[in-house]
Design an enzyme around this catalytic site. Structure first.
Site, PDB file in Angstrom:
ATOM      1  N   THR A  52      31.061  22.460 -16.169  1.00  0.00           N
ATOM      2  CA  THR A  52      31.043  21.707 -14.915  1.00  0.00           C
ATOM      3  C   THR A  52      31.187  22.632 -13.714  1.00  0.00           C
ATOM      4  O   THR A  52      30.684  22.330 -12.630  1.00  0.00           O
ATOM      5  CB  THR A  52      32.172  20.658 -14.918  1.00  0.00           C
ATOM      6  OG1 THR A  52      32.019  19.826 -16.068  1.00  0.00           O
ATOM      7  CG2 THR A  52      32.138  19.794 -13.674  1.00  0.00           C
ATOM      8  N   TYR A 142      36.284  24.777 -28.307  1.00  0.00           N
ATOM      9  CA  TYR A 142      35.396  23.786 -27.713  1.00  0.00           C
ATOM     10  C   TYR A 142      34.283  23.472 -28.700  1.00  0.00           C
ATOM     11  O   TYR A 142      33.370  24.273 -28.902  1.00  0.00           O
ATOM     12  CB  TYR A 142      34.846  24.352 -26.404  1.00  0.00           C
ATOM     13  CG  TYR A 142      34.029  23.412 -25.545  1.00  0.00           C
ATOM     14  CD1 TYR A 142      33.875  22.062 -25.845  1.00  0.00           C
ATOM     15  CD2 TYR A 142      33.398  23.896 -24.400  1.00  0.00           C
ATOM     16  CE1 TYR A 142      33.137  21.227 -25.051  1.00  0.00           C
ATOM     17  CE2 TYR A 142      32.652  23.065 -23.576  1.00  0.00           C
ATOM     18  CZ  TYR A 142      32.514  21.729 -23.917  1.00  0.00           C
ATOM     19  OH  TYR A 142      31.771  20.902 -23.117  1.00  0.00           O
ATOM     20  N   LYS A 170      38.819  20.848 -27.856  1.00  0.00           N
ATOM     21  CA  LYS A 170      38.048  19.937 -27.010  1.00  0.00           C
ATOM     22  C   LYS A 170      36.908  19.403 -27.860  1.00  0.00           C
ATOM     23  O   LYS A 170      36.049  20.152 -28.316  1.00  0.00           O
ATOM     24  CB  LYS A 170      37.508  20.650 -25.770  1.00  0.00           C
ATOM     25  CG  LYS A 170      36.709  19.724 -24.857  1.00  0.00           C
ATOM     26  CD  LYS A 170      36.144  20.443 -23.639  1.00  0.00           C
ATOM     27  CE  LYS A 170      35.315  19.478 -22.797  1.00  0.00           C
ATOM     28  NZ  LYS A 170      34.675  20.152 -21.641  1.00  0.00           N
TER      29      LYS A 170
END
Length: 303
Positions: A52, A142, A170
């Site tokens: 992001t 992740y 995550k």
């Protein structure tokens, strides 16, 4: 290398966008204001240099500037700071992690499963074991197979959870799959290890089956509501959690209607929170229709 130790990661963590000024430079004042605003709204922490934050489009000096801003804010607030680091090459990843030692405010490093090379489950495990052994901060693994092209079974994920120095996972598998059920249903996971939702649309159902919170880009836009969602599931208020989950899933779907973080930046700019909606190539700014749709969802939430 001696590794810092921290309490488990819970709650909502916002992976901050990197705002750009009209001249293309990082708008550090806007970044600082964003960090403060989401923490004021109840976020447990922030994530710097994630997808992001367009980390792949930032040069080393810009990455350091982003970490400096976020470290200052989190240090003042006592909030968790997770920083994206690593690569699909273990040696390069270890060097990147070693560089994080200069910021004592960093809580953990977000490290993606090796992408493109597809090393297999045994290779993924060896990669994280090697990184965790040398990293100055704990790791958040992740798992995002639709970007990495490396699927992992429930058994492989549970093995990652048992690597010393892996603090959290995550989870962004594009839904609630068998591996998620197996992972969150394992009663023998390390006590300090947590799973954080990484797919915004599926955050609520993942929390319903045991996720401790989430790293959620759309939480930029309705931070208090996402915090309330995590609190409701943790406290057993299932009715309220389901209601909020459905409402926020609609917002998240609108926020991801075009490549992340283009819509989120468009909304933040429309609300006067960042100076431009600009992103760096190969991303292009979100279309006005997509931004308007997300703004409409926000208005329906009373935000």
């Amino acid at each position: 290398m001696e590794q810092k130790t921290f309490a488990s990661l819970y709650g909502i963590h916002v992976p901050l966008v990197t705002p750009f000024a009209a001249d293309g430079r990082i708008a550090e004042d806007a970044l600082e204001a964003l960090a403060r605003s989401v923490l004021d709204a109840g976020a447990a922490g922030i994530v710097a240099l994630g997808t992001t934050g367009e980390a792949a489009a930032l040069d080393p000096a810009e990455k350091h500037a982003v970490i400096d801003v976020c470290a200052t804010v989190c240090g003042e607030r006592g909030a968790a700071l997770t920083v994206g680091a690593g690569s699909n090459d273990t040696r390069s990843g270890a060097a990147a992690l070693a560089g994080l030692a200069r910021w004592p405010q960093i809580t953990a490093a977000l490290v993606a499963v090796p992408y493109y090379t597809r090393p297999g489950e045994a290779g993924v495990h060896a990669h994280f074991a090697e990184l965790a052994a040398s990293s100055p901060v704990p790791l958040v693994a992740y798992h995002i197979p639709y970007r990495t092209a490396q699927p992992l079974s429930g058994a492989a994920l549970r093995a990652l959870a048992r690597i010393p120095g892996v603090l959290a996972l995550k989870y962004a598998a594009g839904g609630i799959d068998q591996a998620a059920v197996e992972l969150l249903g394992d009663p023998e996971l390390p006590q300090e290890f947590t799973v954080l939702a990484g797919d915004d649309v599926y955050a609520s159902p993942l929390m319903a089956i045991g996720s401790a919170g989430g790293i959620l880009a759309s939480a930029h836009l309705a931070t208090r509501r996402f915090v309330e969602l995590a609190d409701a599931w943790r406290e057993g208020r299932a009715g309220r959690a389901r209601q909020l989950g459905h409402e926020l899933a609609g917002l998240s779907a609108a926020a991801f209607a075009e490549p992340n973080p283009t819509v989120i930046k468009g909304v933040l700019h429309a609300r006067g929170r960042i100076p431009t909606p600009d992103v760096r190539l190969p991303l292009l700014p979100a279309g006005q229709d997509a931004v308007d749709a997300a703004l409409k969802r926000l208005a329906a939430l009373g935000e």
